[in-house]
Design a protein around this motif. Structure first.
Motif, PDB file in Angstrom:
ATOM      1  N   GLY A 274       1.864  39.988  30.773  1.00  0.00           N
ATOM      2  CA  GLY A 274       1.592  38.568  30.904  1.00  0.00           C
ATOM      3  C   GLY A 274       0.206  38.320  31.462  1.00  0.00           C
ATOM      4  O   GLY A 274      -0.800  38.587  30.811  1.00  0.00           O
ATOM      5  N   ARG A 275       0.151  37.838  32.715  1.00  0.00           N
ATOM      6  CA  ARG A 275      -1.117  37.586  33.399  1.00  0.00           C
ATOM      7  C   ARG A 275      -1.430  38.660  34.441  1.00  0.00           C
ATOM      8  O   ARG A 275      -2.248  38.448  35.341  1.00  0.00           O
ATOM      9  CB  ARG A 275      -1.085  36.210  34.083  1.00  0.00           C
ATOM     10  CG  ARG A 275      -1.065  35.031  33.112  1.00  0.00           C
ATOM     11  CD  ARG A 275      -0.959  33.700  33.820  1.00  0.00           C
ATOM     12  NE  ARG A 275      -1.236  32.603  32.895  1.00  0.00           N
ATOM     13  CZ  ARG A 275      -2.441  32.084  32.690  1.00  0.00           C
ATOM     14  NH1 ARG A 275      -3.481  32.546  33.368  1.00  0.00           N
ATOM     15  NH2 ARG A 275      -2.617  31.110  31.829  1.00  0.00           N
ATOM     16  N   VAL A 276      -0.779  39.789  34.332  1.00  0.00           N
ATOM     17  CA  VAL A 276      -0.915  40.871  35.319  1.00  0.00           C
ATOM     18  C   VAL A 276      -1.295  42.153  34.578  1.00  0.00           C
ATOM     19  O   VAL A 276      -0.831  42.401  33.464  1.00  0.00           O
ATOM     20  CB  VAL A 276       0.412  41.079  36.073  1.00  0.00           C
ATOM     21  CG1 VAL A 276       0.311  42.223  37.067  1.00  0.00           C
ATOM     22  CG2 VAL A 276       0.822  39.780  36.773  1.00  0.00           C
ATOM     23  N   CYS A 277      -2.138  42.991  35.202  1.00  0.00           N
ATOM     24  CA  CYS A 277      -2.485  44.256  34.571  1.00  0.00           C
ATOM     25  C   CYS A 277      -2.717  45.343  35.609  1.00  0.00           C
ATOM     26  O   CYS A 277      -2.908  45.068  36.805  1.00  0.00           O
ATOM     27  CB  CYS A 277      -3.706  44.122  33.663  1.00  0.00           C
ATOM     28  SG  CYS A 277      -5.250  43.768  34.523  1.00  0.00           S
ATOM     29  N   LEU A 278      -2.693  46.592  35.136  1.00  0.00           N
ATOM     30  CA  LEU A 278      -2.960  47.775  35.940  1.00  0.00           C
ATOM     31  C   LEU A 278      -4.261  48.399  35.467  1.00  0.00           C
ATOM     32  O   LEU A 278      -4.508  48.502  34.261  1.00  0.00           O
ATOM     33  CB  LEU A 278      -1.840  48.807  35.773  1.00  0.00           C
ATOM     34  CG  LEU A 278      -0.392  48.349  35.965  1.00  0.00           C
ATOM     35  CD1 LEU A 278       0.559  49.497  35.602  1.00  0.00           C
ATOM     36  CD2 LEU A 278      -0.162  47.888  37.397  1.00  0.00           C
ATOM     37  N   PHE A 302     -14.596  47.042  33.328  1.00  0.00           N
ATOM     38  CA  PHE A 302     -15.678  46.437  32.555  1.00  0.00           C
ATOM     39  C   PHE A 302     -15.167  45.889  31.232  1.00  0.00           C
ATOM     40  O   PHE A 302     -15.546  44.790  30.804  1.00  0.00           O
ATOM     41  CB  PHE A 302     -16.794  47.459  32.324  1.00  0.00           C
ATOM     42  CG  PHE A 302     -18.154  46.847  32.212  1.00  0.00           C
ATOM     43  CD1 PHE A 302     -19.000  46.782  33.306  1.00  0.00           C
ATOM     44  CD2 PHE A 302     -18.596  46.302  31.011  1.00  0.00           C
ATOM     45  CE1 PHE A 302     -20.255  46.197  33.204  1.00  0.00           C
ATOM     46  CE2 PHE A 302     -19.844  45.717  30.904  1.00  0.00           C
ATOM     47  CZ  PHE A 302     -20.686  45.668  32.001  1.00  0.00           C
ATOM     48  N   LYS A 303     -14.291  46.640  30.574  1.00  0.00           N
ATOM     49  CA  LYS A 303     -13.725  46.169  29.310  1.00  0.00           C
ATOM     50  C   LYS A 303     -12.847  44.931  29.523  1.00  0.00           C
ATOM     51  O   LYS A 303     -12.772  44.055  28.641  1.00  0.00           O
ATOM     52  CB  LYS A 303     -12.904  47.276  28.654  1.00  0.00           C
ATOM     53  CG  LYS A 303     -13.738  48.433  28.124  1.00  0.00           C
ATOM     54  CD  LYS A 303     -14.603  48.003  26.952  1.00  0.00           C
ATOM     55  CE  LYS A 303     -15.317  49.186  26.334  1.00  0.00           C
ATOM     56  NZ  LYS A 303     -16.194  48.777  25.189  1.00  0.00           N
ATOM     57  N   LEU A 304     -12.198  44.839  30.678  1.00  0.00           N
ATOM     58  CA  LEU A 304     -11.408  43.650  30.990  1.00  0.00           C
ATOM     59  C   LEU A 304     -12.315  42.426  31.101  1.00  0.00           C
ATOM     60  O   LEU A 304     -11.992  41.348  30.582  1.00  0.00           O
ATOM     61  CB  LEU A 304     -10.628  43.864  32.286  1.00  0.00           C
ATOM     62  CG  LEU A 304      -9.791  42.687  32.778  1.00  0.00           C
ATOM     63  CD1 LEU A 304      -8.760  42.264  31.734  1.00  0.00           C
ATOM     64  CD2 LEU A 304      -9.095  43.055  34.094  1.00  0.00           C
ATOM     65  N   ALA A 305     -13.453  42.588  31.763  1.00  0.00           N
ATOM     66  CA  ALA A 305     -14.404  41.476  31.868  1.00  0.00           C
ATOM     67  C   ALA A 305     -14.903  41.045  30.491  1.00  0.00           C
ATOM     68  O   ALA A 305     -15.016  39.845  30.198  1.00  0.00           O
ATOM     69  CB  ALA A 305     -15.577  41.882  32.761  1.00  0.00           C
ATOM     70  N   GLU A 306     -15.195  42.023  29.634  1.00  0.00           N
ATOM     71  CA  GLU A 306     -15.652  41.695  28.279  1.00  0.00           C
ATOM     72  C   GLU A 306     -14.563  40.964  27.492  1.00  0.00           C
ATOM     73  O   GLU A 306     -14.847  40.011  26.753  1.00  0.00           O
ATOM     74  CB  GLU A 306     -16.051  42.981  27.543  1.00  0.00           C
ATOM     75  CG  GLU A 306     -17.331  43.611  28.055  1.00  0.00           C
ATOM     76  CD  GLU A 306     -17.747  44.825  27.239  1.00  0.00           C
ATOM     77  OE1 GLU A 306     -18.956  45.158  27.255  1.00  0.00           O
ATOM     78  OE2 GLU A 306     -16.874  45.440  26.585  1.00  0.00           O
ATOM     79  N   ALA A 307     -13.317  41.418  27.655  1.00  0.00           N
ATOM     80  CA  ALA A 307     -12.211  40.776  26.938  1.00  0.00           C
ATOM     81  C   ALA A 307     -12.002  39.351  27.427  1.00  0.00           C
ATOM     82  O   ALA A 307     -11.716  38.448  26.627  1.00  0.00           O
ATOM     83  CB  ALA A 307     -10.930  41.587  27.115  1.00  0.00           C
ATOM     84  N   ALA A 310     -14.691  37.287  25.822  1.00  0.00           N
ATOM     85  CA  ALA A 310     -14.459  37.096  24.385  1.00  0.00           C
ATOM     86  C   ALA A 310     -13.321  36.132  24.118  1.00  0.00           C
ATOM     87  O   ALA A 310     -13.323  35.412  23.104  1.00  0.00           O
ATOM     88  CB  ALA A 310     -14.153  38.441  23.729  1.00  0.00           C
ATOM     89  N   ALA A 311     -12.339  36.074  25.048  1.00  0.00           N
ATOM     90  CA  ALA A 311     -11.188  35.179  24.869  1.00  0.00           C
ATOM     91  C   ALA A 311     -11.436  33.810  25.484  1.00  0.00           C
ATOM     92  O   ALA A 311     -10.510  32.984  25.528  1.00  0.00           O
ATOM     93  CB  ALA A 311      -9.939  35.813  25.479  1.00  0.00           C
ATOM     94  N   GLY A 312     -12.646  33.571  25.940  1.00  0.00           N
ATOM     95  CA  GLY A 312     -12.963  32.268  26.520  1.00  0.00           C
ATOM     96  C   GLY A 312     -12.156  31.954  27.768  1.00  0.00           C
ATOM     97  O   GLY A 312     -11.874  30.786  28.053  1.00  0.00           O
ATOM     98  N   GLU A 317      -4.438  36.180  26.171  1.00  0.00           N
ATOM     99  CA  GLU A 317      -5.116  36.665  24.971  1.00  0.00           C
ATOM    100  C   GLU A 317      -6.074  37.802  25.322  1.00  0.00           C
ATOM    101  O   GLU A 317      -6.180  38.803  24.585  1.00  0.00           O
ATOM    102  CB  GLU A 317      -5.886  35.521  24.304  1.00  0.00           C
ATOM    103  CG  GLU A 317      -6.732  35.927  23.103  1.00  0.00           C
ATOM    104  CD  GLU A 317      -5.920  36.504  21.943  1.00  0.00           C
ATOM    105  OE1 GLU A 317      -6.539  37.155  21.075  1.00  0.00           O
ATOM    106  OE2 GLU A 317      -4.687  36.319  21.899  1.00  0.00           O
ATOM    107  N   ALA A 318      -6.797  37.671  26.435  1.00  0.00           N
ATOM    108  CA  ALA A 318      -7.727  38.719  26.861  1.00  0.00           C
ATOM    109  C   ALA A 318      -6.994  40.035  27.099  1.00  0.00           C
ATOM    110  O   ALA A 318      -7.438  41.102  26.659  1.00  0.00           O
ATOM    111  CB  ALA A 318      -8.465  38.284  28.122  1.00  0.00           C
TER     112      ALA A 318
END
Length: 356
Positions: A274-278, A302-307, A310-312, A317-318
């Motif tokens: 959902g809105r949580v990640c590891l 870093f890839k999380l920041a880019e996503a 990109a997802a606005g 979605e990110a």
């Protein structure tokens, strides 16, 4: 961004040397907030020694190294101190379509759009979202320590200071490389030599005994400097003299109070919820052999920041876009590190100059 650190004090002395992958310093180089040359050492050769310290194999390379202390403080210097809160422990969370509510140990709560668990091998977040995932012991431990270059004899200094140096023995391997000194010095002769030495320890009573500290408390992951029982240190130093090339044995013995870490694997099927990640070791905990633990954590972030960009700013979605690539990366590095460790520690099939 708010960072909640469960430790009550800054993480001054955690870990020792770190191989500095480009991913680990991508934030610094992108933002130009820190010059990598100022916080890292450099070697241009990879060297394998025989037991008598003669050179078994040598080839050109290009590696940078730093220390946990140096990297941590470099990152900390980029963050507003008001956004870094010590002694705050997250114990639970709940979420709906619009936000996440964080539950703290003191009973207080806060809300956010995105909750990132970057809380290491004993991740609270992983325990909440994947309660059935357990760590798997590799069958060996890693001893780590450092010694000042100026404290080494002439022969040991010459053998180790300009290279990443390996010795592959029977059911063991060890490596050394130079890192910045505690004061950040990267000047030749004023740096430190870091070692990592892997030794097989049987699960059960043998491992339990080793991981019981001087206060009689059984630790699950690591024993820091000064916590290892004296008899285990003496056994380690005796084994170093008997087993290792003299320059590496000298490094181990002169380190004085090395520390020990249990080597685990943790494999996860999912990183986004959902809105949580590891991220980092909260997701995949990987044996150190690929020297990619710090780099993978940095790449996840870093890839999380880019996503997110990109997802606005659409968090769900990110995370949907971000998760597949990071799962694939974690599994790839995990399998590579397992292969290296098993070939070196158990199978005896690693032969320099095989790719490491």
């Amino acid at each position: 961004v708010m960072v909640y650190e469960r430790s009550r004090t800054p993480l001054e002395g955690r870990g020792a040397g770190i191989v500095l992958h480009p991913s680990s310093v991508r934030y610094f180089t992108t933002t130009k907030s820190l010059h990598v040359e100022a916080v890292s050492t450099w070697v241009d050769r990879l060297r394998y020694l025989n037991r008598d310290a003669s050179v078994l194999h040598e080839e050109p390379c290009g590696y940078r190294f730093t220390s946990y202390y140096t990297l941590y403080h470099g990152l900390l210097g980029c963050l507003d101190p008001a956004r870094y809160q010590l002694g705050v422990e997250i114990v639970d969370f709940s979420q709906d379509e619009d936000e996440v509510e964080i539950h703290f140990a003191d009973g207080s709560r806060a809300t956010c759009d995105l909750l990132v668990f970057a809380d290491g091998i004993h991740s609270t977040g992983r325990g909440l979202v994947l309660p059935d995932i357990k760590s798997r012991y590799s069958g060996y431990v890693g001893w780590r320590g450092t010694v000042g270059e100026a404290e080494l004899g002439h022969a040991a200094f010459n053998a180790l200071h300009e290279a990443i140096v390996y010795y592959i023995g029977a059911a063991t391997h060890v490596l050394t490389y130079p890192i910045p000194d505690f004061d950040g010095s990267v000047e030749l002769g004023r740096r430190r030599i870091n070692f990592v030495w892997y030794l097989n320890v049987a699960a059960g009573p043998e491992l339990d005994d080793l991981m019981t500290d001087r206060e009689g408390i059984r630790r699950t992951v690591s024993l820091g400097p000064g916590a290892v029982q004296e008899r285990h240190l003496k056994a380690l130093f005796d084994t170093a003299e008997d087993m290792l090339p003299p320059p590496i044995a000298e490094t181990v013995i002169r380190s004085g109070e090395p520390f020990v870490q249990v080597v685990f694997d943790i494999d996860v099927p999912q990183m986004a919820f959902g809105r949580v990640c590891l991220v980092g070791d909260a997701a995949f905990a990987i044996r150190p052999h690929a020297a990619a633990g710090t780099a993978k954590a940095a790449e996840d972030a870093f890839k999380l920041a880019e996503a997110m960009d990109a997802a606005g700013g659409n968090v769900v979605e990110a995370l949907r876009r971000w998760e597949p690539e990071q799962l694939a990366l974690g599994r790839q590095v995990l399998e590579r590190a397992r292969d290296i460790g098993n070939r070196s520690q158990f199978l005896g099939t690693y032969r320099p100059p095989d790719p490491y």
